[in-house]
Scaffold this motif. Structure first.
Motif, PDB file in Angstrom:
ATOM      1  N   UNK A 191       0.648  -0.052   4.897  1.00  0.00           N
ATOM      2  CA  UNK A 191      -0.319   1.317   5.094  1.00  0.00           C
ATOM      3  C   UNK A 191       0.300   2.351   6.173  1.00  0.00           C
TER       4      UNK A 191
ATOM      5  N   UNK B 234      -8.322   5.037   7.014  1.00  0.00           N
ATOM      6  CA  UNK B 234      -7.066   4.384   7.367  1.00  0.00           C
ATOM      7  C   UNK B 234      -6.663   4.591   8.971  1.00  0.00           C
TER       8      UNK B 234
ATOM      9  N   UNK C 290     -10.201  -4.851   0.001  1.00  0.00           N
ATOM     10  CA  UNK C 290      -9.723  -3.639   0.487  1.00  0.00           C
ATOM     11  C   UNK C 290      -9.876  -2.559  -0.791  1.00  0.00           C
TER      12      UNK C 290
ATOM     13  N   UNK D 217     -11.803  -0.306   4.059  1.00  0.00           N
ATOM     14  CA  UNK D 217     -11.114   0.987   4.157  1.00  0.00           C
ATOM     15  C   UNK D 217     -12.318   1.836   3.801  1.00  0.00           C
TER      16      UNK D 217
ATOM     17  N   UNK E 190     -11.815   1.115  -0.699  1.00  0.00           N
ATOM     18  CA  UNK E 190     -11.196   2.067  -0.886  1.00  0.00           C
ATOM     19  C   UNK E 190     -11.630   3.107  -2.105  1.00  0.00           C
TER      20      UNK E 190
ATOM     21  N   UNK F  82     -10.010   9.722   2.779  1.00  0.00           N
ATOM     22  CA  UNK F  82      -9.652   8.216   2.971  1.00  0.00           C
ATOM     23  C   UNK F  82      -8.803   7.973   4.202  1.00  0.00           C
TER      24      UNK F  82
ATOM     25  N   UNK G 171      -2.911 -10.067   5.433  1.00  0.00           N
ATOM     26  CA  UNK G 171      -3.507  -8.980   5.585  1.00  0.00           C
ATOM     27  C   UNK G 171      -2.871  -7.851   6.741  1.00  0.00           C
TER      28      UNK G 171
ATOM     29  N   UNK H 198      -8.722   2.101  10.775  1.00  0.00           N
ATOM     30  CA  UNK H 198      -8.320   0.821  10.515  1.00  0.00           C
ATOM     31  C   UNK H 198      -7.065   0.796  11.730  1.00  0.00           C
TER      32      UNK H 198
ATOM     33  N   UNK I 171       0.993  -1.109   0.118  1.00  0.00           N
ATOM     34  CA  UNK I 171      -0.056  -0.204  -0.053  1.00  0.00           C
ATOM     35  C   UNK I 171       0.897   1.091   0.105  1.00  0.00           C
TER      36      UNK I 171
ATOM     37  N   UNK J 100     -12.172  -7.071   5.341  1.00  0.00           N
ATOM     38  CA  UNK J 100     -11.241  -5.719   5.399  1.00  0.00           C
ATOM     39  C   UNK J 100     -12.173  -4.592   4.686  1.00  0.00           C
TER      40      UNK J 100
END
Lengths: 291, 331
Positions: A100, B243, B113, B59, B117, B239, A93, B246, A37, B57
């Motif tokens: 990220x 994140x 994801x 996002x 996203x 976004x 994952x 998360x 990412x 998941x």
């Protein structure tokens, strides 16, 4: 009509850069199940490294060499040893989430150590226009396109025509069997990380003169590369190339023909459509589900 | 085991009492930060259901907070009560979350994801561009705070209690949910979808449910966020909020009930404590998250959990050793 042709050429030029980034992205996925990412930030960073070297007084070409060397060291070797190797055992994952976090870290580092403002970046391609078949085309677009095509050709030749390339493919497709027949799998995986680092440095060199060096460049670039990789096919290098070119063209055409406000939405809608109806991508093979 | 329960309940009561009493003499800003913690915890709990329990998941949680916030902002500034906005936000986020769950039936992990996203970015574009509805980049200001049973909550302390009370209600609901057969089905889905399917669990429905309920909680957080900041514009729902949420779930401990509480506390309070690091804060946070993930992918509570279970195993093996010695010495 002439307008359309200009848009196509400009689109192919940016698309070729997306393709380079997307190819690196798929290589990492194939050899070590790494969804990076931070790939967009990887493209953003080398330009800053080069700028820092130039700031210290070195000429442009020295900065390029040192910048590429540093990105091989940091984004290739360092990324593999410090983040991917320790995270890989936790699964796909957690590793993706760690990248990220890495993306946030790199972005903030560039903002703190350099500047929150955009900096101009010199181009390796001379400015100006040339005339091809009576049409005026920016030399920049042609140069980017040619360099990107050369890079992709070089890579595909390496992968398909050389022994190292065959060993890399073997390591990606079936590491266990590859190890049995004597392929140094670990070294091949490291090599893909180094190739990715080189590709992102090259992309950085090509795209930064157009976008200016800015810490937030990675967001747009990373997303474009992900979309290119998925649209083209995650497990195919040629898929990523086709995807990159397509996204570049779609991006430029939608800027001209769709409202500028929703320009960014078009590739995203394409992405969702592809994932829903053809998750393996245009050129990819379906991946088997494992229990 | 029942004896071990009392200290836990006692600790819980002390924490709740502290959350009610201690902030009474906090200043405006302190109360704002604590309210923000409560709101973000609700959103992170939703994501924890989707990601931590059901293993899907997403996002896009930040986008659902945004949808909730805009629903509250638009409706309350047109004179409708916040409770109506809450209802609309829950239904809206539930339905959109349900629809967003459909790709999860076809694709997993990173593909999912990317779909979420993409959704997150699309939602941001709508917030920014649909001027007639969201007032675009200028945002909606002067959002009123609600009256609860005729009691105005304009001042920071009463509104903090609104946030805390909502957090309490949501926590109880989630606590009940994860102990119900649904919660167990979610975990089965995460651990092994194929086995879950073969055991007769309707994985299709539960996947969609995991998304829908998680998203609805994001919507609830959003309806509190709007009156809390009293100003809503597209920027906070970029976004990066998804994140951040998360990261909160991961840092706290995904799949642990108290993970989001801890994660949101770290994400909301730590920047205040680490003011002295200035702009380096986010960089240090990112490095710390990577380090934590390498050490324990299930977050801080994962470390605690591992520590406790190791101690239990040690205690058990010590008991076994004693028992064995006794057996051997016995004639």
């Amino acid at each position: 009509m002439s307008n359309l042709l200009d848009l196509l050429i400009a689109g192919l030029a940016t698309g070729a850069i997306y393709a380079i980034v997307a190819v690196g992205f798929t290589l990492l996925w194939q050899t070590s199940q790494t969804i990076n990412f931070a790939q967009g930030e990887f493209v953003m960073l080398p330009a800053f490294l080069m700028l820092a070297v130039m700031h210290a007084g070195a000429p442009f070409w020295v900065a390029i060499v040192i910048g590429i060397a540093l990105s091989l060291l940091l984004l290739g070797l360092g990324f593999k040893l410090l983040l991917v190797d320790p995270m890989l055992r936790h699964g796909v994952l957690p590793l993706a989430i760690a990248t990220m976090a890495l993306a946030i870290g790199i972005k903030e580092a560039a903002k703190q150590f350099w500047s929150a403002e955009a900096s101009p970046f010199p181009s390796i391609i001379p400015g100006g226009d040339i005339t091809i078949f009576g049409r005026i085309v920016a030399l920049q677009s042609i140069g980017v396109l040619v360099l990107a095509i050369l890079a992709v050709l070089g890579l595909t030749t390496l992968l398909n025509r050389t022994s190292i390339g065959h060993q890399m493919q073997a390591a990606a497709q079936n590491p266990t069997v590859a190890r049995i027949v004597g392929v140094p799998v670990e070294r091949m995986i490291l090599l893909t990380f180094l190739i990715n680092a080189f590709l992102v440095a090259l992309a950085s060199l090509l795209i930064t003169p157009i976008y200016l060096a800015k810490f937030s460049n990675g967001e747009v670039l990373g997303q474009a590369a992900f979309i290119a990789a998925i649209v083209g096919g995650f497990n195919q290098v040629r898929g990523a190339i086709a995807g990159g070119l397509l996204i570049g063209v779609v991006d430029n055409l939608s800027a001209a023909y769709v409202s500028t406000q929703y320009r960014a939405a078009v590739p995203l809608v394409l992405l969702i459509a592809i994932i829903l109806f053809r998750p393996q991508g245009m050129m990819g093979r379906p991946e088997e589900r494992t229990v | 085991m029942t004896a071990a329960k009392y200290p836990k309940i006692g600790f819980g009561i002390v924490v709740i009492a502290a959350l009610i009493i201690v902030p009474m003499n906090f200043n405006r800003y302190g109360l704002f930060i604590l309210s923000q913690w409560a709101v973000m915890t609700i959103a992170a709990m939703g994501l924890n259901l989707t990601l931590g329990y059901a293993g899907q998941v997403s996002l896009a949680q930040g986008a659902f907070v945004g949808i909730g916030a805009y629903a509250a902002a638009i409706m309350t500034s047109n004179g409708l009560p916040l409770i109506a906005a809450l209802g609309v936000a829950i239904v809206l986020c539930f339905v959109i979350g349900w629809i967003l769950g459909y790709p999860a039936l076809r694709v997993q992990h990173h593909y999912l994801a990317f779909v979420t996203l993409a959704f997150s970015t699309l939602a941001f574009l709508v917030f920014r561009n649909e001027d007639w509805l969201t007032k675009g980049i200028y945002g909606i200001s002067n959002i009123p705070r609600p009256e609860i049973f005729g009691y105005p909550t304009r001042r920071p302390l009463p509104f903090y209690y609104v946030c805390l009370g909502s957090l309490g209600i949501v926590s109880l609901a989630v606590w009940w949910l994860i102990r119900s057969p649904w919660g167990r089905a979610f975990i089965a889905l995460r651990e092994n979808p194929v086995r879950a399917l073969s055991l007769g669990i309707d994985t299709r429905r539960y996947t969609l449910m995991a998304f829908a309920i998680g998203s609805a909680l994001g919507g609830i957080a959003g309806t509190l966020y709007a009156p809390l900041t009293q100003y809503v514009d597209p920027v906070p729902f970029h976004l990066s909020l998804s994140l951040d949420l998360l990261m909160m779930v991961i840092v706290g401990g995904s799949g642990f009930f108290f993970g989001p509480f801890l994660g949101a506390m770290i994400a909301v309070l730590l920047p205040e404590w680490l003011r002295f690091t200035q702009g380096y804060y986010l960089m240090l946070y990112a490095i710390a998250v990577i380090g934590l993930l390498i050490y324990s992918p299930t977050g801080i509570l994962g470390i605690l959990d591992r520590f406790i279970s190791e101690r239990r195993t040690k205690a058990a093996s010590a008991l076994r050793a004693v028992a064995k010695a006794k057996l051997e010495t016995a004639p």
